[in-house]
Design an enzyme around this catalytic site. Structure first.
Site, PDB file in Angstrom:
ATOM      1  N   LYS A   1       0.832  -1.198   0.000  1.00 49.67           N
ATOM      2  CA  LYS A   1       0.000   0.000   0.000  1.00 49.67           C
ATOM      3  C   LYS A   1       0.872   1.255   0.000  1.00 49.67           C
ATOM      4  O   LYS A   1       1.928   1.290   0.644  1.00 49.67           O
ATOM      5  CB  LYS A   1      -0.904  -0.027   1.238  1.00 49.67           C
ATOM      6  CG  LYS A   1      -1.974   1.053   1.306  1.00 49.67           C
ATOM      7  CD  LYS A   1      -2.848   0.824   2.541  1.00 49.67           C
ATOM      8  CE  LYS A   1      -3.986   1.821   2.652  1.00 49.67           C
ATOM      9  NZ  LYS A   1      -4.842   1.523   3.828  1.00 49.67           N
TER      10      LYS A   1
ATOM     11  N   SER B   1      -9.694   1.667   2.941  1.00 52.15           N
ATOM     12  CA  SER B   1      -8.872   2.490   2.077  1.00 52.15           C
ATOM     13  C   SER B   1      -7.881   1.714   1.221  1.00 52.15           C
ATOM     14  O   SER B   1      -7.294   2.244   0.273  1.00 52.15           O
ATOM     15  CB  SER B   1      -8.111   3.515   2.922  1.00 52.15           C
ATOM     16  OG  SER B   1      -7.187   2.876   3.798  1.00 52.15           O
TER      17      SER B   1
ATOM     18  N   SER C   1     -10.014  -0.965   6.844  1.00 51.53           N
ATOM     19  CA  SER C   1      -9.396  -0.741   5.534  1.00 51.53           C
ATOM     20  C   SER C   1      -8.786  -1.972   4.885  1.00 51.53           C
ATOM     21  O   SER C   1      -8.491  -1.960   3.693  1.00 51.53           O
ATOM     22  CB  SER C   1      -8.334   0.356   5.630  1.00 51.53           C
ATOM     23  OG  SER C   1      -8.946   1.611   5.819  1.00 51.53           O
TER      24      SER C   1
END
Length: 449
Positions: A80, A158, A182
């Site tokens: 990420k 996210s 997330s």
């Protein structure tokens, strides 16, 4: 099963037996990323093709030399865009940090993946600064959910790119974060497994924070065993999951909050799953969980995420507010109104919440609930700020309860093959990570039978 859809265990076996090579795995992932009809351009903010191929060749040479590298050495994973990778700029899905200096060292989580031989193939897209559960990014585009892709459904966030990288075979595991769901939300929306460990389990060093009090670092992958393998590396704690049977396990299904606003698809999948567990000998207790109903009141002034993100972003907003996603900056600005006294009161309230929740869960092996009470909505449904806010709060509501009680939780698929993906969340108190993974593995096997 093609290599793009295999589990870490099956890929490890293929590498050990010489049925594939790390270079072949990396080249296959790079091909998927570059596919003209795929989601690579919006899934990855940076692809390190040269570095990944060099690392792959090194792992292949180690195996050829009988050097016995880690079982997972040479398997490509994504990271990420919230984590430092040495020599790369950490943008956190924003334009604000375009001109930042490249990281001088890997984040601890990234360093541990490399030490285990995983090949970092690239940095994945995300909600700007991780501040939403939907995965929309107006700066770099939004990777589309593989389910019903023609209707442009959201990936969840996210960790949006993390999930799509695994779902579309562009990586075989993904490093994400989970502050309020997330990892679990995109896993539920895309038919994957997402694990949120106890927050203290994996060091946050080198990860750009959203909320230092709530942030957890965890994986998204294709099976519970895959998540356990990645968690063992990330936590630096070698362990083996004990095989369990669901017979005799006691599960609490909360009647408070978690079914409010649920849609018919998720409700049907959840009830079918609960029936299968009961038929297999598990005890299901449906009862109130009043502590969950207190969370909205505790967070009424903005909670930890707003207060702690405002502390990090304040100076940037004063200089460059125009560079932010308006839907993200509006949530960060809620922290501007919070006082030191508010934060202290929040700490007291949270500790009381944790104590009450842990006492309530103590009679059960785990808590079960839908990860998200809705299926992934279409992008078009989120055009207005009002609908965006409503759906975002709904997506975050169930998973964030576990962050607030400092617990551990995992989302596994509970939908039938070919239907809209939905997630079953299995949760327990802090420190019960291995228990959560073992129970999830048993339920996963039951649902696959």
């Amino acid at each position: 099963m093609t290599s793009s859809l295999k589990t870490l265990q099956s890929l490890s076996e293929d590498l050990a037996a010489g049925r594939t090579t790390s270079r072949a795995l990396v080249e296959d992932c790079l091909e998927q990323i570059a596919s003209s009809g795929g989601q690579g351009a919006t899934t990855f903010l940076q692809v390190d093709a040269d570095g990944a191929l060099l690392a792959a060749d090194a792992m292949d040479k180690l195996r050829a030399a009988k050097a016995e590298p880690s079982p997972y050495a040479g398997i490509p994973v994504s990271v990420k865009d919230l984590f430092d990778v040495r020599g790369q700029v950490t943008r956190a899905g924003s334009k604000l940090l375009d001109g930042a200096e490249p990281a001088e060292a890997d984040a601890t989580a990234v360093a541990r993946l490399r030490r285990a031989g995983f090949v970092v193939i690239g940095r994945t897209n995300m909600t700007e600064f991780a501040f939403s559960g939907l995965g929309i990014n107006p700066h770099y585009g939004t990777p589309l959910n593989p389910w019903d892709r023609e209707n442009k459904r959201i990936p969840g966030g996210s960790s949006s790119g993390a999930a799509i990288s695994v779902a579309d075979g562009m990586a075989h595991g993904a490093l994400g974060t989970d502050t309020g769901g997330s990892c679990r939300i995109p896993a539920a929306f895309t038919g994957l497994v997402g694990f949120k460990p106890t927050a203290a389990r994996v060091p946050q060093k080198g990860a750009l924070p959203l909320s230092t009090s709530l942030d957890s670092i965890g994986p998204i992958a294709r099976s519970v065993a895959c998540c356990a393998a990645l968690d063992a590396v990330l936590s630096d704690e070698a362990y083996t999951l004990t095989q369990r049977d669901v017979r005799g396990l006691r599960f609490l299904v909360p009647e408070t909050l978690v079914f409010d606003g649920i849609d018919e698809t998720v409700a049907a999948d959840f009830e079918r799953t609960i029936k299968r567990l009961a038929d297999a000998g598990a005890t299901i207790v449906r009862a109130p969980f009043p502590e969950l109903g207190d969370i909205a009141t505790i967070n009424a002034k903005g909670g930890y995420s707003a207060a702690e993100s405002w502390a990090w972003h304040k100076a940037h907003i004063e200089k460059s507010a125009d560079l932010y996603d308006p839907r993200v900056i509006s949530r960060i600005r809620r922290g501007e109104q919070q006082t030191a006294a508010d934060l202290i009161e929040l700490g007291y309230a949270r500790e009381k919440l944790i104590q009450g929740a842990e006492a309530r869960m103590s009679a059960y092996d785990a808590v079960l609930m839908p990860t998200v009470p809705i299926v992934a909505p279409r992008l078009a449904e989120l055009e207005t700020d009002e609908e965006y806010t409503r759906i975002n709060l709904l997506a975050l509501r169930n998973p964030t309860t576990i962050n607030m009680i400092d617990g551990s939780a995992i989302s596994i698929p509970m939908s039938e093959k070919g239907s809209a993906p939905t997630g079953l969340m299995i949760a327990a108190a802090r420190g019960k990570d291995k228990t959560v993974l073992e129970i999830a593995s048993a339920i996963e096997a039951l649902l696959a039978a």
